[in-house]
Design a protein around this motif. Structure first.
Motif: not given
Length: 457
Positions: A303, A305, A309-311, A264, A314
């Motif tokens: 940022d 969402s 897939e983003d969650r 990241t 994270l």
């Protein structure tokens, strides 16, 4: 050492499900944290409540210790065997017994893990929300009164266990609680067993509260100039009643670890990681309102969402923080400690802890469930350096003393085990003596997970 007659009696009905192999004993004698190896004398793999009952009756007859084992993810030595004895491994008692969507509850055996349960619940539109990060067994989670990232909205195991089946130290099998959503009938025995760390009995069934899978979910992350700014944003968010499901703080040191481990590009600054549950409209509105709160406290780099897939990425990164920190320090072990304070004193506690760690020179990232005032320090120890462990233990001690001074607790979710026994008298006063009285009444031979949680007779 466990008596030969005890092992013979257990072998007579368990057969190959009583193991004395060195690899098995070592597995059940280790900890995720800094404790040295403390193996049992044998490992039993029961498949039914009746087998657990026979194991306990035989061990009670010979005054042999009995230690419950789930997945071994506890952090205060809860499942180790400092006095030897029999480790009761519940991995074969891993069935979901009954799902009742209309009542939004489920009955499971103790070896079912939280991920396994949620996989089986998918078709029902329901979920079990308590999420400590590790794929822990539900029996172990109840034993330590675990919580995690979602506790700010859905509560801890205390709030989500409706009833239990328990084998007591004398072999009696009792049922506590009911499937009713409330009761005023007598002592709350469910509440007594949840969080007792296996010192009063072994859970063989759990009835759990379920929750609806939210229609919409949104997650995000933002950076702050200071821990105080981030915590003040949390306080405002909670006070305004936003439906936040997770709200996690990671400090600058943790952000740096994430950059190295997960590729990241976080600024090396404190961050909040959040998730909102609700309808599409409410999730969008709550996210927007939080953005305004965060901006008022100097946040940058929003940022957000709603993509699954983003969650997942994270929260996988957040849950893997322990392993990410270890990967950045090959050959080290971690003393992972947690405390919990009133949210209004959280920034004070974190800032003082960060300064304390920095002064020692040890690596020690800080992260936590700031919505309910709970945070963790991952203190890295060179196992070949006795001074490292002494320094880390002293840091942990000061963290706990500070938490108690601020009106908090020695542990918000890891439990007491062996590691924090020394703080129980200060935190609970005469109440700790009452816990000992209950222990002696239910387990006069002190066979149930001895050396943990309560003062020993």
């Amino acid at each position: 050492m466990t008596a030969i007659q005890t092992l013979d009696a257990l072998s007579s009905f368990l057969g190959q499900r009583l193991s004395r192999s060195k690899s098995d004993l070592d597995l059940h004698g280790r900890s995720e944290s800094y404790f040295p190896l403390m193996p049992p004398d044998a490992v039993a793999y029961p498949e039914t409540t009746q087998e657990v009952q026979r194991i306990v009756e035989i061990c009670a007859r010979d005054a042999v210790p009995v230690i419950g084992w789930g997945t071994g993810t506890s952090l205060e030595g809860h499942a180790q065997a400092p006095q030897g004895g029999i480790s009761v491994d519940f991995s074969r008692m891993n069935r979901v017994l009954s799902i009742r969507p209309g009542d939004m509850d489920v009955t499971v055996q103790p070896g079912v893990t939280r991920e396994q349960l949620n996989t089986e619940l998918r078709a029902t539109g329901l979920m079990f929300p308590v999420d400590p990060g590790a794929n822990a067994s539900l029996g172990g989670m109840a034993a330590t009164r675990a919580s995690g990232t979602t506790a700010v909205r859905y509560g801890t195991m205390r709030d989500n266990v409706l009833g239990l089946e328990v084998v007591l130290a004398d072999g009696r099998v009792i049922r506590t609680g009911s499937r009713a959503r409330k009761s005023s009938a007598g002592f709350d025995l469910t509440g007594l067993i949840v969080g007792s760390e296996g010192t009063l009995g072994l859970m063989t069934e759990l009835t759990l509260r379920l929750h609806g899978i939210p229609e919409a979910t949104s997650a995000g992350v933002c950076a702050f100039g200071s821990v105080e700014d981030a915590v003040n944003a949390v306080i405002d968010t909670v006070q305004m009643g936003l439906q936040v499901a997770r709200i996690e703080l990671v400090d600058a040191a943790t952000a740096r670890v994430f950059n190295g481990y997960a590729d990241t590009s976080f600024p090396e600054a404190p961050h909040l990681m959040l998730e909102f549950h609700g309808s599409p409209a409410s999730v969008a509105e709550d996210a927007e309102r939080f953005g305004e709160i965060a901006a008022d406290h100097g946040a940058t780099g929003f940022d957000w969402s709603a993509l699954e897939e983003d969650r997942r990425a994270l929260w996988t990164m957040r849950h893997n923080a322990h392993y990410a920190v270890l990967a950045q320090h090959p050959g080290h072990r971690a003393l992972v400690t947690d405390i919990c304070v009133p949210v209004s004193r959280l920034a004070e506690a974190i800032v003082a802890t960060r300064a304390d760690i920095d002064e020692t020179g040890l690596a020690g990232p800080i992260l936590g469930h700031v919505g309910d005032g709970n945070f963790h320090a991952i203190l890295l120890i060179d196992p070949d350096s006795p001074s490292d462990q002494d320094t880390a233990m002293a840091l942990s001690h000061r963290m706990v003393e500070r938490a108690l001074d601020l009106g908090g607790t020695a542990t918000g979710e890891h439990g007491i085990g062996m590691g924090k026994l020394g703080y129980m008298a200060r935190e609970h006063g005469a109440g700790w003596e009452v816990m000992g009285d209950i222990k002696r009444a239910l387990d006069p031979l002190n066979i149930m997970n001895p050396g943990k949680l309560v003062r020993q007779a």
